[in-house]
Design an enzyme around this catalytic site. Structure first.
Site, mmCIF file in Angstrom:
data_model
loop_
_atom_site.group_PDB
_atom_site.id
_atom_site.type_symbol
_atom_site.label_atom_id
_atom_site.label_comp_id
_atom_site.label_asym_id
_atom_site.label_seq_id
_atom_site.Cartn_x
_atom_site.Cartn_y
_atom_site.Cartn_z
ATOM 1 N N TYR A 53 0.973 -1.206 -0.044
ATOM 2 C CA TYR A 53 -0.109 -0.156 0.047
ATOM 3 C C TYR A 53 0.717 1.283 0.008
ATOM 4 C CZ TYR A 53 -3.962 -2.893 1.255
ATOM 5 O OH TYR A 53 -4.974 -3.947 1.400
ATOM 6 N N LEU A 209 -18.045 -2.398 -0.034
ATOM 7 C CA LEU A 209 -18.998 -1.867 -1.079
ATOM 8 C C LEU A 209 -18.860 -1.737 -2.509
ATOM 9 C CD1 LEU A 209 -19.037 1.539 1.265
ATOM 10 C CD2 LEU A 209 -20.890 -0.522 1.398
ATOM 11 N N LEU A 214 -22.328 -0.075 -3.888
ATOM 12 C CA LEU A 214 -23.231 -0.232 -2.683
ATOM 13 C C LEU A 214 -23.340 1.044 -1.973
ATOM 14 C CD1 LEU A 214 -22.247 -3.820 -2.046
ATOM 15 C CD2 LEU A 214 -24.402 -3.098 -2.918
ATOM 16 N N LYS A 217 -23.656 5.811 -4.955
ATOM 17 C CA LYS A 217 -23.346 7.002 -5.635
ATOM 18 C C LYS A 217 -23.176 6.875 -7.196
ATOM 19 C CE LYS A 217 -18.275 5.942 -5.009
ATOM 20 N NZ LYS A 217 -17.209 6.210 -4.398
#
Length: 343
Positions: A53, A209, A214, A217
């Site tokens: 990351y 999501l 989900l 948007k």
């Protein structure tokens, strides 16, 4: 916030974890530290990161946060991952002893800790014998560098093979699996979830999501714009967006999510997260956030209680359509057995 054990281990974690893939990329250090502060203040105690990351920056941000807050390390369960490339060398990737030895030490240094509570293999390595990886993890537990280990993005047979080899050698076994899982991604229920249940492994779903779908948007046939990941950078996954947009089931699921959300005065994200947190074998749902506002909205899912009828409606709308062999055959010929007399 609820608390659950990490698989068959005795370690206890909150049922919503904080994912930190945005740290150092979409959230700077100050924003990331504010997100961490708010998460812990809400009762969360499970922080998940990975060496890849932001090329290690996410781990460094967490390390600085821990160092600046006395006692914080004792309060949180810290998880990170290794597997993906961290340099140009052919040995800077994979789950070999050669790579993991350096990767683990580098993660410990960046996180400024002496032990990582949960060390996860970020994906299956087809080159390295799984016995080599398992023996490294066993040695890391023995040395006190890690407390437990788990996997991410493994198939069902990967899990079963690893668990049985570890048991055969008398080594520690994996306690968790981190898969992609949501109302829009349920294919893992065919084989991966049963394999995890059989092994006693807890699930730590990522992308709960479904990349923002989900949250409600996105609009049908409207290309994302504005303050969304695809709106800001269309190259990130426009093809995947188009496939999901063209799938009628996507909109069937979102319709039910919005109806349930309206009934509770909740957001679509909260309903989707609450459904997932209640699924069989799920230990902790990994929340990702770019802002403290996003985190606050997502954490409110911890207080949302869905009725049995609402859960059933969401489950039915999102049922994975596994018609191809062998799953369709298995579904058509499912045999239920009941043993009478308490046997």
């Amino acid at each position: 916030m609820q608390y659950r054990t990490l698989g068959t281990s005795g370690a206890v974690v909150s049922n919503y974890a904080l994912g930190t893939m945005t740290f150092g990329a979409e959230a700077n250090r100050d924003t990331s530290h504010a997100i961490l502060d708010n998460y812990v203040a809400a009762g969360g105690n499970f922080i998940d990161t990975a060496d890849v990351y932001s090329a290690g920056v996410s781990e460094e941000i967490i390390g600085r946060w821990l160092a600046a807050r006395p006692g914080a390390r004792d309060k949180v369960v810290l998880a990170t991952k290794a597997r993906f490339p961290m340099g140009p060398s052919p040995n800077d990737v994979g789950t070999s002893r050669r790579h993991l030895t350096r990767a683990l030490d580098d993660s410990l240094r960046r996180l400024k800790v002496e032990q990582i509570d949960l060390y996860q293999m970020h994906a299956w390595d087809p080159i390295t014998p799984i016995e080599e990886t398992l023996r490294f993890l066993e040695d890391a537990v023995t040395l006190g560098k890690i407390g437990y280990y788990g996997f991410s993005n493994f198939l069902g047979w990967h899990l079963t093979k690893a668990v049985h080899l570890a048991r055969a050698h008398g080594w520690n076994t994996p306690v968790t699996l981190q898969p992609q899982y949501s109302l829009l991604v349920r294919g893992i229920e065919a084989e991966i979830v049963p394999a995890a249940l059989d092994a006693g492994m807890g699930l730590l779903p990522w992308s709960p999501l479904a990349g923002g779908w989900l949250s409600g948007k996105y609009k049908r046939d409207e290309v994302p714009t504005g303050a969304t990941r695809l709106g800001e950078n269309p190259t990130r996954g426009m093809e995947a967006w188009q496939q999901r947009n063209d799938n009628p089931q996507t909109w069937e699921v979102l319709e039910v999510v919005q109806e349930v959300a309206a009934a509770h005065g909740a957001s679509a994200s909260q309903v989707s997260l609450a459904w997932l947190a209640g699924r069989t074998a799920v230990t902790s749902v990994i929340l990702g956030a770019r802002t403290t506002q996003q985190l606050e909205d997502n954490l409110a899912a911890a207080d949302l209680e869905l009725s049995d009828d609402e859960v059933q409606r969401l489950t039915a709308a999102s049922e994975p359509r596994l018609d191809a062999y062998p799953y369709g055959l298995m579904a058509r010929h499912q045999i239920s057995r009941r043993i009478e007399g308490g046997r």
